[in-house]
Design an enzyme around this catalytic site. Structure first.
Site, PDB file in Angstrom:
ATOM      1  CE  LYS A  76      -3.745   1.986   2.827  1.00 36.84           C
ATOM      2  NZ  LYS A  76      -4.615   1.732   4.001  1.00 36.84           N
ATOM      3  CB  SER A 152      -7.360   4.128   3.600  1.00 36.67           C
ATOM      4  OG  SER A 152      -6.631   3.308   4.486  1.00 36.67           O
ATOM      5  CB  SER A 176      -8.292   1.253   6.208  1.00 36.94           C
ATOM      6  OG  SER A 176      -8.768   2.553   6.423  1.00 36.94           O
TER       7      SER A 176
END
Length: 479
Positions: A76, A152, A176
């Site tokens: 990520k 996210s 997330s």
């Protein structure tokens, strides 16, 4: 015919077995992944940094022998550093921030034999439950391109759901991991606080709320990844209790007769879509059919908890932004960040050190209240989200409609964020689908330190209601 013509049949462990048996090479697996990224990413916008040269070099240098040797992976673009590569966190302020070292997580992933091929999209600072940063543009849900992939860790989830690769790194500070897993039809486990280290640059995130793990297609990949990445690092301020056995050994082990509490009422007050509520109730019925005891019950928590989390998040975001501005040698400006990020900065500047200390006490009190509740139950089951995946634009952090934005945020995190505050492990399991064809996750939360029970139950659910064979058809989802 190469076995890689059926690439998407294999989870990470399956691909590693092919490499280990020399039916394919790590290079062949990587190139298959790159081909899929190049074909699908223009539609999905899941990957924002390609690391093909780094991946090819890692293979050429020689991969270590580990549980995932030769398997492609994504980091990520937030919370994980890779030497020589930018970590932008979805923010223009960090768009030139090149890492001078690896995170401990990155080192552990490499030791597991994983081949890191890119970085996935995230909203600015990981602040939204949808991935629509101004820096890189929105990530689209592979099941319906007009809709959000969640956030996210939305880029990670969209990449896995679209078949680019079988699993990807994700983080979770309020939902997330679980929210994008729910939006994209994946398995997403948020581990116990302190299970996976954040070092060497941080001891914790958002006052202990933020944790690290992954989104995966299979339960066993999630378990094996946690085995590879968990355990304390030098200097960690605290760490999770050691597990009784490897997490992978829990997959397929009988869970026993569990005591399960069902709730369809979120801890952040607001409406719950009937389809999401029914997904949780149907999962509870499935659990009962598997021999578990289920009843409706929920822990009662301190009402000041919501404001306490607001203080903690705003203070941490503000500190990170000010530190970056200092590195750049200038004051932080409103134009540096998106509108909703600046709202957190504005919040933080109205709070005091006393407010922060009081908020930490409130959050700890909530953790104790929930811990007492789960002395009577093994699992709490609920919807993952209060609503199906949102259309793109609703959770755009540059929106001028703050009221609509915040309502959608609370409807996204109303069930998930409690367990970030308490530190308990929780997972989203893809057990239901909306009438519109979008995935609906169901959340299962366990006791602090007890991912083992979650993995045992998850494997039982995966066997009872398999989800791996259900895949989006991107060519048919141009809406």
């Amino acid at each position: 015919m190469s076995v890689l013509t059926e690439f998407e049949r294999y989870d990470g462990i399956g691909l590693a077995e092919l490499v280990r048996r020399r039916e394919v090479t790590a290079t062949e697996v990587l190139e298959e992944t790159i081909t899929r990224i190049e074909a699908r990413n223009p539609t999905i916008n899941a990957i924002v940094t390609r690391m093909y040269d780094e991946a090819r070099k890692a293979i050429a240098t020689g991969l270590p022998t580990g549980p995932f040797t030769g398997v492609p992976y994504l980091l990520k673009d937030l919370g994980a550093l890779y030497t020589g590569v930018i970590t932008a966190g979805g923010s223009r302020l960090f768009a030139t921030d090149v890492a001078s070292h690896d995170s401990e997580l990155t080192a552990r992933l490499r030791r597991a034999g994983l081949v890191i091929a890119g970085k996935s999209n995230t909203p600015e600072m990981g602040l939204a439950p949808s991935t629509e940063p101004r820096l890189f543009g929105p990530t689209r849900n592979p099941w319906k391109l007009s809709h959000s992939a969640g956030g996210s860790s939305g880029g990670a989830a969209a990449a896995v759901a679209s078949g680019m690769l079988p699993m990807a790194h994700a983080t979770d500070g309020g939902g997330s991991i679980r929210i994008p897993a729910s939006c994209c039809g994946l398995f997403g486990l948020k581990p116990t606080r302190g299970r996976v280290p954040m070092g060497p640059d941080a001891g914790e995130g958002w006052g202990g709320a933020s944790v690290i793990h992954a989104v995966t297609r299979s339960v066993r990949d999630s378990a094996a990844l946690l085995d590879a990445t968990s355990g304390p690092d030098i200097g960690d301020p605290y760490w999770a209790p050691p597990p009784a056995r490897p997490f992978l050994d829990e997959v397929g082990r009988e869970p026993g007769r569990l005591r399960i509490a069902l709730t369809v009422t979120p801890w952040i007050e607001g409406p719950v879509d009937p389809e999401c509520a029914e997904a949780a109730r149907d999962a509870a019925r499935l659990c009962a059919s598997l021999g578990h005891d289920v009843e409706e019950a929920r822990p009662q928590i301190e009402m000041r908890w919501r404001q306490a989390t607001r203080v903690i998040v705003a203070a941490n975001v503000h500190a990170s932004l000010e530190a970056r501005a200092a590195v750049l040698g200038r004051p932080l400006a409103e134009t540096d960040v998106e509108r909703m990020t600046w709202e957190r900065v504005t919040d933080a500047r109205t709070f005091s050190a006393t407010d922060y200390a009081a908020s930490i006490r409130i959050v700890h009190a909530v953790g104790r209240a929930v811990a007492r509740f789960v002395e009577r139950y093994d699992i709490i089951v609920s919807p993952t989200m209060c609503a199906p995946p949102w259309p793109l634009g609703v959770l755009d952090m540059s929106t001028t409609d703050a009221g609509r934005y915040l309502a959608a945020v609370f409807a996204s995190i109303g069930f998930t964020s409690l367990f970030n505050s308490t530190g308990q492990p929780a997972m989203s399991v893809p057990l239901a689908w909306s009438a519109g064809g979008l995935p609906l996750g169901v959340q299962f939360a366990g006791r602090f330190g007890d991912e083992g029970t979650l993995f045992r139950l998850a494997a039982q659910l995966e066997a009872a209601r398999p989800w791996a064979g259900r895949r989006p058809r991107l060519d048919a989802r141009r809406d």
